[in-house]
Design a protein around this motif. Structure first.
Motif, PDB file in Angstrom:
ATOM      1  N   ALA A 141       1.366   6.620  -3.864  1.00  0.00           N
ATOM      2  CA  ALA A 141       0.327   5.622  -3.558  1.00  0.00           C
ATOM      3  C   ALA A 141      -0.242   5.222  -4.916  1.00  0.00           C
ATOM      4  N   LEU A 166      -4.589  -2.040  -4.339  1.00  0.00           N
ATOM      5  CA  LEU A 166      -3.767  -1.204  -3.467  1.00  0.00           C
ATOM      6  C   LEU A 166      -2.300  -1.394  -3.817  1.00  0.00           C
ATOM      7  N   GLY A 167      -1.499  -0.354  -3.629  1.00  0.00           N
ATOM      8  CA  GLY A 167      -0.057  -0.491  -3.822  1.00  0.00           C
ATOM      9  C   GLY A 167       0.638   0.839  -3.589  1.00  0.00           C
ATOM     10  N   THR A 224       1.690  11.496  -4.709  1.00  0.00           N
ATOM     11  CA  THR A 224       0.431  10.813  -5.021  1.00  0.00           C
ATOM     12  C   THR A 224      -0.582  11.706  -5.730  1.00  0.00           C
ATOM     13  N   MET A 225      -0.753  12.932  -5.232  1.00  0.00           N
ATOM     14  CA  MET A 225      -1.825  13.797  -5.755  1.00  0.00           C
ATOM     15  C   MET A 225      -1.541  14.289  -7.161  1.00  0.00           C
ATOM     16  N   ASP A 258       5.804  13.180  -1.279  1.00  0.00           N
ATOM     17  CA  ASP A 258       4.708  12.270  -1.615  1.00  0.00           C
ATOM     18  C   ASP A 258       4.017  12.846  -2.853  1.00  0.00           C
ATOM     19  N   ILE A 287       5.397   4.356   2.921  1.00  0.00           N
ATOM     20  CA  ILE A 287       5.813   5.468   3.786  1.00  0.00           C
ATOM     21  C   ILE A 287       6.364   4.952   5.121  1.00  0.00           C
ATOM     22  N   THR A 325      -0.780   9.423   7.226  1.00  0.00           N
ATOM     23  CA  THR A 325       0.648   9.744   7.300  1.00  0.00           C
ATOM     24  C   THR A 325       0.910  10.581   8.548  1.00  0.00           C
ATOM     25  N   LEU A 376      -9.841   8.163  -3.433  1.00  0.00           N
ATOM     26  CA  LEU A 376      -9.655   9.193  -4.447  1.00  0.00           C
ATOM     27  C   LEU A 376      -8.810   8.613  -5.565  1.00  0.00           C
ATOM     28  N   GLU A 404       3.892  16.805   0.875  1.00  0.00           N
ATOM     29  CA  GLU A 404       3.086  16.343  -0.255  1.00  0.00           C
ATOM     30  C   GLU A 404       3.041  17.443  -1.305  1.00  0.00           C
ATOM     31  N   PHE A 437      -1.804  13.900   4.317  1.00  0.00           N
ATOM     32  CA  PHE A 437      -2.751  12.779   4.329  1.00  0.00           C
ATOM     33  C   PHE A 437      -2.885  12.307   5.782  1.00  0.00           C
ATOM     34  N   THR A 439      -2.346   3.127  -5.533  1.00  0.00           N
ATOM     35  CA  THR A 439      -3.787   2.943  -5.338  1.00  0.00           C
ATOM     36  C   THR A 439      -4.595   4.053  -5.995  1.00  0.00           C
ATOM     37  N   LYS A 440      -4.015   5.241  -6.082  1.00  0.00           N
ATOM     38  CA  LYS A 440      -4.764   6.403  -6.535  1.00  0.00           C
ATOM     39  C   LYS A 440      -4.625   6.545  -8.052  1.00  0.00           C
ATOM     40  N   THR A 461       0.864  -1.187   0.000  1.00  0.00           N
ATOM     41  CA  THR A 461       0.000   0.000   0.000  1.00  0.00           C
ATOM     42  C   THR A 461       0.900   1.236   0.000  1.00  0.00           C
ATOM     43  N   GLY A 462       0.290   2.379  -0.214  1.00  0.00           N
ATOM     44  CA  GLY A 462       1.036   3.627  -0.077  1.00  0.00           C
ATOM     45  C   GLY A 462       1.538   3.808   1.350  1.00  0.00           C
ATOM     46  N   MET A 463       0.699   3.473   2.323  1.00  0.00           N
ATOM     47  CA  MET A 463       1.123   3.611   3.719  1.00  0.00           C
ATOM     48  C   MET A 463       2.289   2.678   4.049  1.00  0.00           C
TER      49      MET A 463
HETATM   50  C1  LIG Z   1      -3.948   7.446  -0.220  1.00  0.00           C
HETATM   51  C2  LIG Z   1      -2.716   8.158   0.085  1.00  0.00           C
HETATM   52  C3  LIG Z   1      -1.659   7.507   0.732  1.00  0.00           C
HETATM   53  C4  LIG Z   1      -1.746   6.083   1.204  1.00  0.00           C
HETATM   54  O1  LIG Z   1      -1.983   5.185   0.175  1.00  0.00           O
HETATM   55  P1  LIG Z   1      -2.683   3.762   0.462  1.00  0.00           P
HETATM   56  O2  LIG Z   1      -2.384   2.967  -0.740  1.00  0.00           O
HETATM   57  O3  LIG Z   1      -4.147   4.029   0.677  1.00  0.00           O
HETATM   58  O4  LIG Z   1      -2.062   3.209   1.702  1.00  0.00           O
HETATM   59  C5  LIG Z   1      -0.514   8.231   0.989  1.00  0.00           C
HETATM   60  N1  LIG Z   1      -0.386   9.521   0.623  1.00  0.00           N
HETATM   61  C6  LIG Z   1      -1.378  10.180  -0.001  1.00  0.00           C
HETATM   62  C7  LIG Z   1      -1.184  11.598  -0.389  1.00  0.00           C
HETATM   63  C8  LIG Z   1      -2.573   9.528  -0.289  1.00  0.00           C
HETATM   64  O5  LIG Z   1      -3.560  10.180  -0.904  1.00  0.00           O
END
Ligand SMILES: *Cc1c(COP(=O)(O)O)cnc(C)c1O
Length: 409
Positions: A203, A215-216, A183-184, A181, A89, A113, A355, A152, A110, A205-206, A84-86
């Motif tokens: 992440a 998830l990843g 992700t966004m 991070d 991290i 985090t 998201l 982020e 997030f 996942t997003k 997962t993203g978590m």
């Molecule tokens: C969702 C998210 C994570 C964690 O990702 P997961 O795959 O849900 O564990 C970390 N950082 C940001 C900015 C996120 O939006």
């Protein structure tokens, strides 16, 4: 030779590793263990003298193929994937920090985090949460034992944008590891290496996976940080090639020992999803901009948070750094509207916490994902009780606009 484009590079990435039978997608390899030519070969792989796979918790061919794709997207040196993203991290921070160290983190993070960083405090790591939209707040927090700055790109839900470039310069000056991070924004909108980040977290996942079906997470070494200057690298990981010290320690101490390995099925879904990342994200960003403009001018909405609006405090910065302004925006409803009833009147927008899905999703943040942190901390993060966050999807814009209009009666 000119560098090939995002699509060309990603779509042909799996074929570089001569996949079995000429398959165009890297196969899903469920095997946890591997066989060798003989026992000497086994020992040599374990000692790192020969390339090869040792055990599924550390390496898997399907996951390796995904890591290679992400490394190319980030123009990085190497990536490690996690469940997962978590997991990416937590494993990275636990692998690289020790008690007595100091971590500077953005106050706009997030929620999970932020929660994990308070766990680090229980293990003797000092954490300073600062308003990272202004580099001077980060500079004021730097101490002799500061090892990492973590920010982020676009914060969730109020869409603050960290002073990414200036923080990168500050970290270079003090040889502090800069972790972004991404992700966004994802590597389609922004490359953390361009602001001198040493590590980029995604992440998957997003937006990269994009379909809300796996998830990843990954951490990518951008090649920008000089690991020789980092005091927490263990002697065993100090090979001749210092550029690999950090990612090796993350892989061994983070992935191998902590065990948050990504499964091959999820890796396959995420790799397939990644192939359309620019198409999906461009469309979602365009929808988000149009919806945010609509909301900003609507009398029943008090405030709209979106980096693509002129009124956003970091509008210029977002335009300079990112290809587009992201697909997340938030609103504060006028007092006479109830956020639950408002969401219940929507049918094109699903009430959901995720998201980066292809579908548009909305969530009343104070009552859900930011509930646990309490009213006081929410206030410092700019999160009001009537705030709703939208993760904008790929629906036709007219359908989304109509649904917002209907729900705002
Ligand atoms: C969702 C998210 C994570 C964690 O990702 P997961 O795959 O849900 O564990 C970390 N950082 C940001 C900015 C996120 O939006």
């Amino acid at each position: 030779m000119p560098k090939k484009g995002f699509f060309t590079t990603n779509l042909h990435s799996d074929r570089e590793d001569s996949p079995e039978h000429g398959v165009l997608h890297k196969a899903i390899h469920p095997s946890v263990a591997y066989g060798y030519e003989d026992s000497h070969h086994l020992a040599e792989v374990f000692q790192g003298k020969r390339d090869g796979y040792n055990y599924g918790r550390q390496l898997n061919p399907t996951v390796t193929a995904l890591q290679n794709r992400i490394t190319k997207m980030e123009s990085g040196r190497a990536s490690v994937a996690f469940a997962t993203g978590m997991a990416a991290i937590t494993s990275t921070m636990l692998a690289l920090l020790k008690s007595g160290d100091h971590l500077i983190a953005s106050a706009f993070l997030f929620g999970n985090t932020a929660s994990f960083f308070t766990t680090l405090e229980r293990f003797g790591i000092e954490v300073s949460f600062v308003d990272a939209t202004d580099m001077s707040n980060v500079a004021a927090a730097v101490k002799d034992n500061t090892r990492v700055v973590f920010v982020e790109t676009i914060a969730n839900p109020a869409t603050q944008i960290a002073d990414l470039e200036a923080i990168g310069e500050l970290c270079s000056t003090y040889s502090i590891l800069y972790v972004v991070d991404n992700t966004m924004t994802s590597p389609h909108l922004f490359l953390p290496r361009s602001v001198n980040a040493g590590l980029s977290v995604n992440a998957l996942t997003k937006y990269i996976g994009g379909h809300g079906n796996a998830l990843g997470g990954t951490v990518t070494d951008t090649g920008r940080f000089n690991w020789e200057s980092y005091p927490n690298i263990l002697d065993t990981y100090k090979s001749d090639d210092h550029s690999m010290w950090g990612i090796t320690q993350i892989k061994k101490k983070g992935l191998r020992d902590m065990g948050g390995a990504l499964g091959p099925e999820a890796a396959h879904h995420l790799a397939v999803g990644s192939e359309t990342l620019p198409l999906r994200l461009d469309r979602a960003c365009d929808n988000a901009l149009a919806l945010a403009e609509f909301c900003e001018s609507h009398p029943r909405i008090k405030k709209t948070f979106y980096p693509g609006l002129n009124s956003h405090p970091q509008y210029q910065r977002a335009g300079n750094l990112f290809k587009k302004y992201g697909a997340i925006f938030s609103v504060e409803l006028a007092d006479e509207l109830d956020c639950f009833e408002f969401l219940n009147r929507m049918d094109t927008v699903v009430s959901s916490s995720n998201l980066g899905d292809n579908r548009s999703l909305g969530i009343p943040v104070a009552h859900t994902i930011f509930h646990e942190m309490g009213a006081e901390r929410r206030a410092t993060m700019g999160i009001s009780d009537s705030m709703i966050r939208f993760s904008v999807g790929l629906e036709e814009l007219d359908d989304l606009l109509r649904n917002f209009e209907e729900a705002l009666v």
